[in-house]
Design an enzyme around this catalytic site. Structure first.
Site, PDB file in Angstrom:
ATOM      1  N   ASP A  68       0.885  -1.163   0.010  1.00 21.03           N
ATOM      2  CA  ASP A  68       0.254   0.478   0.144  1.00 21.03           C
ATOM      3  C   ASP A  68       1.423   0.753  -0.089  1.00 21.03           C
ATOM      4  OD1 ASP A  68      -2.152   1.681  -0.027  1.00 21.03           O
ATOM      5  OD2 ASP A  68      -2.429   1.007   2.264  1.00 21.03           O
TER       6      ASP A  68
ATOM      7  N   ASN B 129       1.664   2.955  -2.933  1.00 25.92           N
ATOM      8  CA  ASN B 129       1.631   3.802  -3.856  1.00 25.92           C
ATOM      9  C   ASN B 129       1.286   5.544  -4.572  1.00 25.92           C
ATOM     10  OD1 ASN B 129       2.293   1.226  -4.635  1.00 25.92           O
ATOM     11  ND2 ASN B 129       1.507   0.330  -5.544  1.00 25.92           N
ATOM     12  N   GLY B 130       0.022   5.721  -4.191  1.00 28.56           N
ATOM     13  CA  GLY B 130      -0.633   6.689  -4.975  1.00 28.56           C
ATOM     14  C   GLY B 130       0.087   7.823  -4.271  1.00 28.56           C
ATOM     15  N   ARG B 131       0.195   7.926  -2.118  1.00 33.77           N
ATOM     16  CA  ARG B 131       1.117   8.656  -2.173  1.00 33.77           C
ATOM     17  C   ARG B 131       1.968   9.243  -2.426  1.00 33.77           C
ATOM     18  NH1 ARG B 131      -1.080   5.831   3.432  1.00 33.77           N
ATOM     19  NH2 ARG B 131      -2.148   4.386   1.907  1.00 33.77           N
TER      20      ARG B 131
ATOM     21  N   HIS C 243       1.922   3.454  -8.707  1.00 33.13           N
ATOM     22  CA  HIS C 243       1.834   1.676  -9.251  1.00 33.13           C
ATOM     23  C   HIS C 243       3.509   1.674  -9.922  1.00 33.13           C
ATOM     24  CE1 HIS C 243      -1.377   2.489  -7.567  1.00 33.13           C
ATOM     25  NE2 HIS C 243      -1.751   2.681  -8.646  1.00 33.13           N
TER      26      HIS C 243
ATOM     27  N   ASN D 210     -11.208  -2.075  -5.108  1.00 36.55           N
ATOM     28  CA  ASN D 210     -10.390  -1.257  -6.189  1.00 36.55           C
ATOM     29  C   ASN D 210     -11.173  -1.233  -7.720  1.00 36.55           C
ATOM     30  OD1 ASN D 210      -7.071  -2.750  -4.691  1.00 36.55           O
ATOM     31  ND2 ASN D 210      -8.104  -0.986  -4.056  1.00 36.55           N
TER      32      ASN D 210
ATOM     33  N   ARG E  31     -12.113   2.658  -8.459  1.00 34.96           N
ATOM     34  CA  ARG E  31     -11.263   3.654  -8.406  1.00 34.96           C
ATOM     35  C   ARG E  31     -11.386   3.702 -10.067  1.00 34.96           C
ATOM     36  NH1 ARG E  31      -5.700   1.967  -5.446  1.00 34.96           N
ATOM     37  NH2 ARG E  31      -6.237   2.078  -3.561  1.00 34.96           N
TER      38      ARG E  31
ATOM     39  N   ARG F  17       1.837  -4.728   6.140  1.00 34.84           N
ATOM     40  CA  ARG F  17       0.995  -3.190   5.496  1.00 34.84           C
ATOM     41  C   ARG F  17       2.149  -2.615   5.550  1.00 34.84           C
ATOM     42  NH1 ARG F  17      -4.827  -2.022   4.809  1.00 34.84           N
ATOM     43  NH2 ARG F  17      -4.520  -0.394   3.189  1.00 34.84           N
TER      44      ARG F  17
ATOM     45  N   SER G  39      -8.831  -4.411   4.976  1.00 38.09           N
ATOM     46  CA  SER G  39      -8.863  -4.638   3.619  1.00 38.09           C
ATOM     47  C   SER G  39      -9.413  -5.426   2.950  1.00 38.09           C
ATOM     48  CB  SER G  39      -7.417  -3.467   2.972  1.00 38.09           C
ATOM     49  OG  SER G  39      -7.617  -2.103   3.879  1.00 38.09           O
TER      50      SER G  39
ATOM     51  N   GLU H 233       1.451 -13.055  12.123  1.00 29.34           N
ATOM     52  CA  GLU H 233       2.001 -12.094  13.329  1.00 29.34           C
ATOM     53  C   GLU H 233       1.484 -10.749  12.181  1.00 29.34           C
ATOM     54  OE1 GLU H 233       3.014 -12.129  16.615  1.00 29.34           O
ATOM     55  OE2 GLU H 233       2.351 -14.135  16.811  1.00 29.34           O
TER      56      GLU H 233
END
Ligand code: IPE
Ligand code: IPE
Ligand code: MG
Length: 261
Positions: free
Chosen positions: A38, A40-42, A55, A86, A89, A206, A214, A225
């Site tokens: 998670d 990629n966009g930011r 991406h 997704n 989007r 994550r 999600s 874990e």
């Protein structure tokens, strides 16, 4: 899985200040690591770039994660690439991702051959564009007899859809008289999931700091874990992976029992 210590040392030669390969117990490497890739966009937005560039950069991080997993001798690496949610989007981003999956897979097939990696998919592929599906099938065919690490790519994957599908299939088997209701036990459910035959993940990573699943592997992560890092996926490298493994090795897994000394 076998681990080539010389290759591993060479791969991890360039140690940062806070970590080295000797901090890791090579006899206690997790067998199956799973990653929610998670951020990629930011990553792109922070650089004033279009999300799509995030991406594309994420693909480089994924290639490194695959190589790292092979070097560490994992049995399986699974990654969440596209969820059933997704599709919400913008079409442009969805199209780009579907295109990227197809082109990347073709480009990375030599790596899978070289490292003896076997590919599989988690999720409902029937909803994907035909070109993407064709390439995925080619990837499956070409790696089917590889005997090294399993690399599982979750595309159009959603855990609730997966569990509903398993329930549907089992109900159909009962209705057809193939099995009795009493036969629907944990093993039977697991055998009808996309992950059938894969061990449950030992470690879930994550990236980008989000503390949620999600809709990912709700059944399979029962005793996994968790490791959450603020690092955005495109920045996640081999040492970040090793940091996660080090954290994993510091955990005490009890499975509801008591600590064994
Ligand atoms: C993860 O990055 C990649 C996919 C979900 C396909 P995101 O695209 O979710 O990046 P953020 O979370 O918006 O930063
Ligand atoms: C989860 O990330 C899905 C993938 C990484 C493929 P999202 O970015 O879609 O998750 P939310 O929307 O933040 O929960
Ligand atoms: Mg995200």
């Amino acid at each position: 899985m076998r681990l080539d210590i010389d290759k591993l040392r060479a791969y991890y030669a360039d140690a940062p200040d806070d970590l080295s390969l000797s901090d890791i117990d090579l006899d206690r490497i997790p067998a199956h690591v799973s990653i929610i890739m998670d951020g990629n966009g930011r990553w792109a937005t922070a650089r004033g770039l279009d999300r799509s560039r995030g991406h594309v950069a994420g693909v480089d991080a994924l290639r490194e994660a695959v190589t790292t997993s092979v070097r560490l001798g994992l049995d399986a690496l699974s990654v969440y690439a596209f969820s059933t949610e997704n599709w919400r989007r913008p079409k442009r981003e969805v199209d780009l991702l579907m295109h990227l999956f197809a082109t990347t897979l073709v480009k990375e097939l030599p790596l899978f051959h070289q490292e003896n990696v076997r590919l599989r998919f988690l999720g409902d592929l029937t909803a994907l564009p035909e070109k993407t599906r064709t390439v995925f099938q080619r990837g499956l065919d070409e790696t089917a007899d590889h005997t090294g690490m399993t690399f599982a790519l979750a595309v159009n994957y959603g855990s609730r859809a997966e569990l509903a599908r398993a329930a549907r299939e089992l109900a159909a088997d009962v209705a057809a008289g193939k099995i009795a209701p009493e036969d629907v036990d944990e093993e039977a459910v697991a055998a009808h999931l996309y992950t059938a035959g894969l061990p449950d993940p030992d470690l879930l990573i994550r990236t980008s700091g989000e503390m949620r699943l999600s809709n990912y592997l709700l059944w399979q992560l029962a005793y996994t874990e968790f490791y959450v890092t603020p690092t955005l996926w495109p920045d996640f490298g081999r040492w970040d992976f090793l940091r996660a493994v080090a954290a994993f090795q510091g955990r005490s897994r009890r499975y509801g029992g008591v600590v064994s000394s």
